[in-house]
Design an enzyme around this catalytic site. Structure first.
Site, PDB file in Angstrom:
ATOM      1  N   GLY A  10       0.807  -1.219   0.000  1.00  0.00           N
ATOM      2  CA  GLY A  10       0.000   0.000   0.000  1.00  0.00           C
ATOM      3  C   GLY A  10       0.836   1.262   0.000  1.00  0.00           C
ATOM      4  O   GLY A  10       1.703   1.450   0.850  1.00  0.00           O
ATOM      5  N   GLU A 168     -17.091  18.183   4.430  1.00  0.00           N
ATOM      6  CA  GLU A 168     -16.375  18.848   3.348  1.00  0.00           C
ATOM      7  C   GLU A 168     -17.110  18.701   2.011  1.00  0.00           C
ATOM      8  O   GLU A 168     -17.215  19.656   1.235  1.00  0.00           O
ATOM      9  CB  GLU A 168     -14.938  18.317   3.272  1.00  0.00           C
ATOM     10  CG  GLU A 168     -14.100  18.869   4.422  1.00  0.00           C
ATOM     11  CD  GLU A 168     -12.706  18.286   4.560  1.00  0.00           C
ATOM     12  OE1 GLU A 168     -11.863  18.925   5.204  1.00  0.00           O
ATOM     13  OE2 GLU A 168     -12.465  17.180   4.033  1.00  0.00           O
ATOM     14  N   ASP A 297      -4.917   2.958   8.794  1.00  0.00           N
ATOM     15  CA  ASP A 297      -6.273   2.615   9.226  1.00  0.00           C
ATOM     16  C   ASP A 297      -6.581   1.129   9.067  1.00  0.00           C
ATOM     17  O   ASP A 297      -7.712   0.700   9.255  1.00  0.00           O
ATOM     18  CB  ASP A 297      -7.332   3.502   8.563  1.00  0.00           C
ATOM     19  CG  ASP A 297      -7.229   3.512   7.058  1.00  0.00           C
ATOM     20  OD1 ASP A 297      -6.298   2.887   6.517  1.00  0.00           O
ATOM     21  OD2 ASP A 297      -8.074   4.156   6.411  1.00  0.00           O
TER      22      ASP A 297
END
Lengths: 409, 409
Positions: A10, A168, A297
C-alpha cells in the site's frame, strides 16, 4: 550478507512514509494503482475543483532518487506467512523478511452492501472521478428536465455521515451549487438544489470539540445545507433514501459513513476488531511475529485514552516513520519503545473562507481556520508541481467561482 | 417577431466559433459532451503531459456571458428535414429555422472496423484518456515482465499514419520513453523501447512542403523513432500488426490514419463524398436548403486548388465565423459571397524544442518553429486559466522531464 527484504503493501500515507524513511533495506512497495493520492483533498476532485493529477503523484517518480525502493503495481491477494511471501494477482509471489501492511480501508455499509451502487463512497481516485461524473450529469439532467417540462424535481444530494469527509463534501457541493453552477444552468434556480447532510449520531465532526461541531452546523446552514442529526439511514434505493421513516427522493446519495479495513487482513491470521482492523501490539506488530507490522487505518492501536487511534493521515505517517526506524536499526522485539501518537490537531473545511480547527486547547473557526487549513494542506502535498497547481487552482476558484475540473469524458 | 432559432450540432472549433459570433439569434448548441476540447493538444493528454481539464473548457462556462446561447448535452441521432427538427437520444426533438451541422469526424479503418479494438484512435477526450491508460499500463507491464523473467519482449508502439497527429504522438512517446520513463522503470533500458511510425504514402506530413517532411523524418530518427514509408498496414491483431508482409509484435498500436465524417450526415439527404463528408455549395449550405450549413471536417468544400479543404481547426473556425455572419445579417441565398479560406500556415511539433512550420513561402524547423508552435497553441486556447495551466505544465516538463498527468484511475 544480503540486504533485508522489506515488502510494503500500500502506497498510502503509512506505506509511503515508511518506504521513504527506509534507507538501508531492499524495499518493494506494492500498490494496486500507480500513484499515491493525497486523500484529504479527494473530495475536491469529486466536486470538480481539482484535477486528479493535482493531488496524486506517481509512486515511481517519488522514488526516482531512492534506488533501494522498487515499485510494483499489482493487487495483493493474500499474505502467506508459511512461506513468508505476498501473493499477487498478476505476477509471481514476492518473499519478504519484514512486512509492512498498510492496505487502508474501504467504505462499509453496515451489512447493507446492496446500498453501494446507489450510494458510492470516496476512498480512491477512481471513486472521486466517478462521483464527479455523477454530480456533473445530475446538474445536466436537472437543467434539461427543467427546460423541457418545468417539473418540480429537485436536485437533491444526500450525504451520509457527518465526519470531516461528509462535511467537506456537503460544504463544497453547496458552494458549487450556489456560486459556480448557478450561472451555468439558466433554468435551475437555487430552490431546485437541496443538500442534506445526514448523521446517525448526536453531532457532526464527533472527533472535534462539541462547540466546534455546533459552529460547523451553523456554517453549513448558512450555506444552505440541511443537517439532520440522530438520523440513521434506514434504506437506500436507486431513486430515494429512507431516513427516520421518511423517504427522501434523491438519485445522488454519497456515502461518507462507515469504514472497513481491507479484506486482505483476513489472510494474516491475527486478531481483528469488528471493523476488520488488526489488533496490533505496542510496536505495531501482530502478536506472534515481530517483523510483520500493520499500520494506518488497517491497524487497531489503543491510544492513551483507551480508544483506537483514528484512521487519519498523521497517525499513518507517524506509524510509518516509527516502523522504518525499527527496521533501519534492526531493533529487537524486547528493545522497542511503544509507538506514541503525537496529536498536532485537526482541521476540517466547510467551504470558501470557512473551516474549524482544533490544536490542543486552541479552537478556531472562520477565515483564520480556513487559512490554516489551506497552508497545512499545501504544505503536506508532495512535490513543488502539485503545490503550485493546487494553490493556483484555489486562487483561481476563489476569485472567479469557476471550478477547474468539470470536463466529462 | 420571434427570434430566429439557430441549432448548432457540435461544440468543436466550427460550432463553438459560430455560436460565439451569433449575437442576435436564439441559439441552441448541442454536444454529446459537456466541453469543447482543444484537439490540437489532445495527443499531449494521450501521452500524459497534460490533464484533461487543461485543454478542455465546459461549454456552459464559455457561454455564461452570452444568454442567447443555450447548451444541451445530448446525442443527435437524426436530422429531420420534414419537420425541421433534430432528434435527440435522451430528450425531446428541437426544432430549428437555421441549422449549423458541425459534428466532426471519427477515425476510419478503411473497411476494417475489426481493427478498432486493437488500434484505438484519438478524436475525443475519452479516446485520449484511454490511450494514456494503455500507454502507462504498457510501461508497467513491461517493467514487471523484465523484473521477473528478463524476457526479451520489447515495448513496441506502432503509430499508423504520418500526418501531424501521428508525428506528434510518435515524437512525444519517444521523448517520454527516453527522458521521463527511463528513470522511473529501472529494469527497462532504452533498447527495450521501439517506436515505429508507419505511413502508407511516400512521405510523412503530406500537407507540408517535401523539404519539411524530410526534416521531420530526420528529427524523428534522431529521437529514436523508426519511420516506415510506403507501408500500408495489412492486418492488425491483438498482439501484432502486419506491415509489408511482415508481422511486428505489438500490443500498442495507435491509429492516426483515415477519417470518416459523422454518420449523422447520412440523415441529411445531401450528396456526400467517399469519406462521408457533405458536398457543400460555395456558401457552405447543402444544395436544396439555404439555411442548413455544414462546416468543419464534416464538409467537403473545394478549395482554390480543386482539392477539398483539410479538416483542421483554422478551416472550421473561419467557416464558423462566415456562417455566423450570413445568419446575423440574414443574407439571402443569392447575395452571399463564396466562403474563402485564408491559409495562415501550418506547424507540427516533433518534441521538445523540435517542430516544422510553414507560413506561405517561409519554412522553419527546430527551436524557432517549436517556439512558434508553443505561442500559437497557447494563444488559441480558450481562457486565461487554461493558458496559464498549460504554459506552466510545459515549463515544468521542459525543466524536469516529469510529465504531469500520469495518474491511472
Amino acid at each position: 550478507m544480503a540486504l533485508t527484504r522489506v515488502v510494503i503493501i500500500g502506497g498510502g500515507f503509512g506505506g509511503l512514509t515508511a518506504a521513504r524513511a527506509l534507507r538501508h533495506a531492499d524495499v518493494i512497495l506494492i500498490d494496486r494503482t500507480n500513484h499515491h493520492v493525497f486523500q484529504p483533498l479527494l473530495y475536491q476532485v469529486a466536486t470538480a475543483a481539482l484535477s486528479p493529477s493535482d493531488i496524486a503523484w506517481p509512486l515511481r517518480t517519488v522514488f526516482r532518487a531512492q534506488p533501494n525502493v522498487r515499485v510494483v503495481m499489482d493487487d495483493v491477494v493474500a499474505i502467506d506467512r508459511t512461506t513468508r511471501a505476498v501473493l499477487l494477482k498478476d505476477s509471481a509471489p514476492i518473499s519478504f523478511d519484514t512486512l509492512v501492511v498498510s492496505p487502508g480501508s474501504r467504505h462499509a455499509y453496515f451489512g447493507h452492501d446492496d446500498w453501494e451502487p446507489f450510494a458510492p463512497g470516496l476512498k480512491t481516485m477512481r471513486d472521486a472521478v466517478r462521483l464527479r461524473e455523477r454530480m456533473l450529469l445530475a446538474f445536466e439532467q436537472a437543467e434539461q428536465r427543467r427546460a423541457e417540462t418545468g417539473a418540480q424535481d429537485r436536485l437533491t444530494f444526500v450525504i451520509v455521515g457527518g465526519g470531516p469527509t461528509g462535511v467537506e463534501i456537503a460544504g463544497a457541493l453547496a458552494e458549487i451549487g450556489r456560486r459556480a453552477m448557478g450561472p451555468d444552468y439558466p433554468h435551475l434556480c437555487l430552490d431546485d438544489l437541496s443538500i442534506i447532510l445526514v448523521e446517525a449520531g448526536p453531532r457532526i465532526l464527533p472527533g472535534f470539540d462539541p462547540t466546534l461541531s455546533t459552529r460547523a452546523v451553523t456554517a453549513l446552514l448558512h450555506k444552505g445545507v440541511t443537517v439532520r442529526l440522530n438520523s440513521p439511514v434506514e434504506a437506500i434505493h436507486a431513486e430515494s433514501v429512507m431516513i427516520g421513516g421518511e423517504w427522501i427522493p434523491s438519485t445522488n446519495v454519497i456515502w461518507a459513513a462507515g469504514n472497513k479495513a481491507s479484506p486482505l487482513l483476513d489472510t494474516i491470521q491475527a486478531p481483528q476488531d469488528s471493523n476488520g482492523r488488526v489488533k496490533v501490539r505496542a510496536d505495531l506488530t501482530i502478536p506472534d511475529d515481530p517483523w510483520i507490522f500493520v499500520i494506518g487505518d488497517a491497524a487497531h492501536y489503543q491510544g492513551g485514552d483507551g480508544k483506537p487511534l483514528p484512521g487519519i493521515a498523521p497517525v499513518a505517517m507517524q506509524q510509518g516513520r516509527y516502523v522504518a526506524h525499527l527496521i533501519n536499526h534492526n531493533v529487537s522485539s524486547d528493545q522497542r519503545p511503544p509507538f506514541r501518537y503525537t496529536d498536532r490537531g485537526m482541521v476540517a473545511t466547510i467551504g470558501r473562507a470557512q473551516a474549524v480547527a482544533q490544536l490542543g486547547s486552541i479552537h478556531a473557526t472562520g477565515l483564520l481556520a480556513w487559512v490554516l487549513w489551506c497552508v497545512v494542506h499545501i504544505f503536506f502535498l508532495i512535490g513543488f508541481r502539485n503545490r503550485f497547481r493546487v494553490m493556483s487552482e484555489w486562487v483561481w476558484y476563489y476569485l472567479t467561482f469557476k471550478p477547474g475540473a468539470r470536463v466529462l469524458y
